[in-house]
Design a protein around this motif. Structure first.
Motif, PDB file in Angstrom:
ATOM      1  N   THR A 189       1.433   3.513  -9.543  1.00  0.00           N
ATOM      2  CA  THR A 189       2.686   3.950  -8.953  1.00  0.00           C
ATOM      3  C   THR A 189       3.785   3.533  -9.913  1.00  0.00           C
ATOM      4  OG1 THR A 189       1.791   3.569  -6.745  1.00  0.00           O
ATOM      5  CG2 THR A 189       4.183   3.782  -6.931  1.00  0.00           C
ATOM      6  N   ARG A 190       4.583   4.486 -10.367  1.00  0.00           N
ATOM      7  CA  ARG A 190       5.642   4.189 -11.341  1.00  0.00           C
ATOM      8  C   ARG A 190       6.908   3.779 -10.592  1.00  0.00           C
ATOM      9  NH1 ARG A 190       5.883   7.095 -16.891  1.00  0.00           N
ATOM     10  NH2 ARG A 190       4.006   5.846 -16.920  1.00  0.00           N
ATOM     11  N   VAL A 191       7.425   2.602 -10.933  1.00  0.00           N
ATOM     12  CA  VAL A 191       8.595   2.047 -10.247  1.00  0.00           C
ATOM     13  C   VAL A 191       9.602   1.578 -11.300  1.00  0.00           C
ATOM     14  CG1 VAL A 191       9.412   0.305  -8.618  1.00  0.00           C
ATOM     15  CG2 VAL A 191       7.134   1.269  -8.345  1.00  0.00           C
ATOM     16  N   THR A 192      10.857   1.983 -11.140  1.00  0.00           N
ATOM     17  CA  THR A 192      11.935   1.543 -12.021  1.00  0.00           C
ATOM     18  C   THR A 192      12.838   0.582 -11.259  1.00  0.00           C
ATOM     19  OG1 THR A 192      11.879   3.625 -13.238  1.00  0.00           O
ATOM     20  CG2 THR A 192      13.870   2.290 -13.466  1.00  0.00           C
ATOM     21  N   VAL A 193      13.013  -0.623 -11.807  1.00  0.00           N
ATOM     22  CA  VAL A 193      13.864  -1.650 -11.203  1.00  0.00           C
ATOM     23  C   VAL A 193      14.830  -2.142 -12.268  1.00  0.00           C
ATOM     24  CG1 VAL A 193      13.918  -3.918 -10.092  1.00  0.00           C
ATOM     25  CG2 VAL A 193      11.999  -2.374  -9.664  1.00  0.00           C
ATOM     26  N   ASP A 194      16.121  -1.967 -12.043  1.00  0.00           N
ATOM     27  CA  ASP A 194      17.167  -2.454 -12.951  1.00  0.00           C
ATOM     28  C   ASP A 194      16.916  -2.069 -14.411  1.00  0.00           C
ATOM     29  OD1 ASP A 194      18.550  -3.593 -10.839  1.00  0.00           O
ATOM     30  OD2 ASP A 194      17.638  -5.554 -11.108  1.00  0.00           O
TER      31      ASP A 194
ATOM     32  N   ARG B 189      13.357 -10.728 -22.709  1.00  0.00           N
ATOM     33  CA  ARG B 189      12.751 -12.016 -22.407  1.00  0.00           C
ATOM     34  C   ARG B 189      11.951 -11.850 -21.110  1.00  0.00           C
ATOM     35  NH1 ARG B 189      17.808 -13.022 -22.341  1.00  0.00           N
ATOM     36  NH2 ARG B 189      17.745 -14.108 -20.367  1.00  0.00           N
ATOM     37  N   PHE B 190      10.953 -12.685 -20.919  1.00  0.00           N
ATOM     38  CA  PHE B 190      10.115 -12.549 -19.736  1.00  0.00           C
ATOM     39  C   PHE B 190      10.854 -12.928 -18.459  1.00  0.00           C
ATOM     40  CE2 PHE B 190       6.273 -13.894 -17.131  1.00  0.00           C
ATOM     41  CZ  PHE B 190       5.957 -12.599 -16.782  1.00  0.00           C
ATOM     42  N   GLY B 191      11.855 -13.793 -18.551  1.00  0.00           N
ATOM     43  CA  GLY B 191      12.592 -14.218 -17.354  1.00  0.00           C
ATOM     44  C   GLY B 191      13.100 -13.056 -16.522  1.00  0.00           C
ATOM     45  N   PRO B 192      13.963 -12.184 -17.082  1.00  0.00           N
ATOM     46  CA  PRO B 192      14.446 -11.044 -16.296  1.00  0.00           C
ATOM     47  C   PRO B 192      13.341 -10.038 -15.965  1.00  0.00           C
ATOM     48  CG  PRO B 192      15.823 -11.384 -18.243  1.00  0.00           C
ATOM     49  CD  PRO B 192      14.650 -12.295 -18.359  1.00  0.00           C
ATOM     50  N   ILE B 193      12.411  -9.847 -16.886  1.00  0.00           N
ATOM     51  CA  ILE B 193      11.326  -8.896 -16.651  1.00  0.00           C
ATOM     52  C   ILE B 193      10.436  -9.392 -15.512  1.00  0.00           C
ATOM     53  CG2 ILE B 193       9.279  -7.803 -17.677  1.00  0.00           C
ATOM     54  CD1 ILE B 193      11.913  -6.764 -18.841  1.00  0.00           C
ATOM     55  N   ARG B 194      10.205 -10.701 -15.445  1.00  0.00           N
ATOM     56  CA  ARG B 194       9.368 -11.293 -14.391  1.00  0.00           C
ATOM     57  C   ARG B 194       9.918 -10.942 -13.007  1.00  0.00           C
ATOM     58  NH1 ARG B 194       9.477 -16.932 -15.351  1.00  0.00           N
ATOM     59  NH2 ARG B 194       7.519 -16.792 -16.463  1.00  0.00           N
ATOM     60  N   GLY B 195      11.217 -11.111 -12.832  1.00  0.00           N
ATOM     61  CA  GLY B 195      11.822 -10.803 -11.537  1.00  0.00           C
ATOM     62  C   GLY B 195      11.738  -9.323 -11.187  1.00  0.00           C
ATOM     63  N   ARG B 196      11.966  -8.461 -12.158  1.00  0.00           N
ATOM     64  CA  ARG B 196      11.878  -7.011 -11.923  1.00  0.00           C
ATOM     65  C   ARG B 196      10.447  -6.602 -11.603  1.00  0.00           C
ATOM     66  NH1 ARG B 196      15.340  -5.745 -17.307  1.00  0.00           N
ATOM     67  NH2 ARG B 196      17.254  -6.746 -16.603  1.00  0.00           N
ATOM     68  N   ALA B 197       9.481  -7.177 -12.328  1.00  0.00           N
ATOM     69  CA  ALA B 197       8.073  -6.874 -12.064  1.00  0.00           C
ATOM     70  C   ALA B 197       7.687  -7.326 -10.659  1.00  0.00           C
ATOM     71  CB  ALA B 197       7.180  -7.539 -13.106  1.00  0.00           C
TER      72      ALA B 197
ATOM     73  N   ALA C 255       6.529   8.427  -8.486  1.00  0.00           N
ATOM     74  CA  ALA C 255       7.519   7.615  -9.204  1.00  0.00           C
ATOM     75  C   ALA C 255       8.681   7.305  -8.261  1.00  0.00           C
ATOM     76  CB  ALA C 255       8.015   8.350 -10.438  1.00  0.00           C
ATOM     77  N   TYR C 256       9.192   6.086  -8.368  1.00  0.00           N
ATOM     78  CA  TYR C 256      10.278   5.618  -7.512  1.00  0.00           C
ATOM     79  C   TYR C 256      11.332   4.902  -8.350  1.00  0.00           C
ATOM     80  CZ  TYR C 256       6.968   6.408  -3.717  1.00  0.00           C
ATOM     81  OH  TYR C 256       6.084   6.975  -2.843  1.00  0.00           O
ATOM     82  N   ALA C 257      12.570   4.986  -7.899  1.00  0.00           N
ATOM     83  CA  ALA C 257      13.666   4.227  -8.512  1.00  0.00           C
ATOM     84  C   ALA C 257      14.207   3.273  -7.453  1.00  0.00           C
ATOM     85  CB  ALA C 257      14.767   5.150  -9.000  1.00  0.00           C
ATOM     86  N   CYS C 258      14.275   1.990  -7.797  1.00  0.00           N
ATOM     87  CA  CYS C 258      14.748   0.972  -6.860  1.00  0.00           C
ATOM     88  C   CYS C 258      16.130   0.493  -7.286  1.00  0.00           C
ATOM     89  CB  CYS C 258      13.779  -0.211  -6.831  1.00  0.00           C
ATOM     90  SG  CYS C 258      12.114   0.241  -6.304  1.00  0.00           S
ATOM     91  N   THR C 259      17.041   0.467  -6.332  1.00  0.00           N
ATOM     92  CA  THR C 259      18.409   0.030  -6.609  1.00  0.00           C
ATOM     93  C   THR C 259      18.767  -1.113  -5.650  1.00  0.00           C
ATOM     94  OG1 THR C 259      19.243   1.744  -5.110  1.00  0.00           O
ATOM     95  CG2 THR C 259      19.202   2.268  -7.458  1.00  0.00           C
ATOM     96  N   PRO C 260      19.563  -2.069  -6.134  1.00  0.00           N
ATOM     97  CA  PRO C 260      19.962  -3.168  -5.246  1.00  0.00           C
ATOM     98  C   PRO C 260      20.928  -2.662  -4.182  1.00  0.00           C
ATOM     99  CG  PRO C 260      20.994  -3.394  -7.405  1.00  0.00           C
ATOM    100  CD  PRO C 260      20.083  -2.223  -7.477  1.00  0.00           C
ATOM    101  N   VAL C 261      20.725  -3.104  -2.939  1.00  0.00           N
ATOM    102  CA  VAL C 261      21.602  -2.687  -1.846  1.00  0.00           C
ATOM    103  C   VAL C 261      22.342  -3.854  -1.219  1.00  0.00           C
ATOM    104  CG1 VAL C 261      20.375  -0.558  -1.279  1.00  0.00           C
ATOM    105  CG2 VAL C 261      19.654  -2.684  -0.221  1.00  0.00           C
TER     106      VAL C 261
ATOM    107  N   GLU D 291      18.379 -14.039  -2.862  1.00  0.00           N
ATOM    108  CA  GLU D 291      17.506 -12.870  -2.964  1.00  0.00           C
ATOM    109  C   GLU D 291      18.329 -11.586  -2.917  1.00  0.00           C
ATOM    110  OE1 GLU D 291      13.841 -12.648  -2.197  1.00  0.00           O
ATOM    111  OE2 GLU D 291      13.576 -14.779  -2.525  1.00  0.00           O
ATOM    112  N   THR D 292      17.975 -10.638  -3.767  1.00  0.00           N
ATOM    113  CA  THR D 292      18.594  -9.323  -3.739  1.00  0.00           C
ATOM    114  C   THR D 292      17.634  -8.364  -3.088  1.00  0.00           C
ATOM    115  OG1 THR D 292      19.789  -9.778  -5.786  1.00  0.00           O
ATOM    116  CG2 THR D 292      19.586  -7.490  -5.156  1.00  0.00           C
ATOM    117  N   GLU D 293      18.131  -7.593  -2.144  1.00  0.00           N
ATOM    118  CA  GLU D 293      17.309  -6.596  -1.449  1.00  0.00           C
ATOM    119  C   GLU D 293      17.407  -5.280  -2.203  1.00  0.00           C
ATOM    120  OE1 GLU D 293      14.628  -5.144   1.015  1.00  0.00           O
ATOM    121  OE2 GLU D 293      15.300  -7.219   1.081  1.00  0.00           O
ATOM    122  N   TYR D 294      16.273  -4.612  -2.397  1.00  0.00           N
ATOM    123  CA  TYR D 294      16.205  -3.351  -3.118  1.00  0.00           C
ATOM    124  C   TYR D 294      15.735  -2.251  -2.196  1.00  0.00           C
ATOM    125  CZ  TYR D 294      16.771  -5.702  -7.599  1.00  0.00           C
ATOM    126  OH  TYR D 294      17.256  -6.431  -8.646  1.00  0.00           O
ATOM    127  N   GLU D 295      16.264  -1.064  -2.415  1.00  0.00           N
ATOM    128  CA  GLU D 295      15.825   0.130  -1.712  1.00  0.00           C
ATOM    129  C   GLU D 295      15.242   1.081  -2.749  1.00  0.00           C
ATOM    130  OE1 GLU D 295      18.345   3.550   0.217  1.00  0.00           O
ATOM    131  OE2 GLU D 295      18.260   1.814   1.568  1.00  0.00           O
TER     132      GLU D 295
END
Length: 129
Positions: A29-34, A59-67, A109-115, A121-125
């Motif tokens: 499942t393809r997901v885009t986050v930030d 860097r892995f720090g931001p990628i870790r959270g998005r993953a 495929a999905y695109a996730c945006t912060p709401v 914690e940031t909630e994503y839709e």
């Protein structure tokens, strides 16, 4: 030697988007986050997020959270730990007493945006694209 170069180059490029052995054969499942795009696969209590978009020196720090967000959205479970690197991350899932509840259609495929931001914690839709 020149005739082998295109074949070798092709083999190297196809290996760039290959899931790990535990996740082979599963649809992604393809997901885009930030701005980071992942192919996410779920098996049992593990999820794999394979980053498929080019990013300059992430860097892995931001990628870790998005993953983690991508794996959580696909599996429907809480991600308790993320291991790996900038290209391939594996998440440990806490699904309570049951199996993962896959909430997104594999092969889509999905695109996730912060709401909303709730505390730390940031909630994503996520919406299909």
């Amino acid at each position: 030697m020149r005739t082998y170069f295109p074949m070798i180059l092709g083999l190297l490029l196809t290996a760039c988007n290959t899931p790990g052995p535990h996740f082979r054969g599963l649809p992604a499942t393809r997901v885009t986050v930030d701005g980071s795009t992942f192919d996410v696969r779920v098996r049992d209590r593990l999820a794999e997020a394979l980053r498929v978009n080019p990013e300059y020196a992430p860097r892995f720090g931001p990628i870790r959270g998005r993953a983690a967000v991508a794996m959580q959205k696909v599996s429907g479970c809480k991600v308790t730990e993320v291991r790996g690197d900038q290209a391939l991350a594996t998440g440990l899932l806490d699904c309570g007493n049951g199996p993962p509840r896959v909430t997104m259609r594999p092969g889509s495929a999905y695109a996730c945006t912060p709401v909303a931001a709730l505390g730390s914690e940031t909630e994503y839709e996520c919406d299909p694209i």
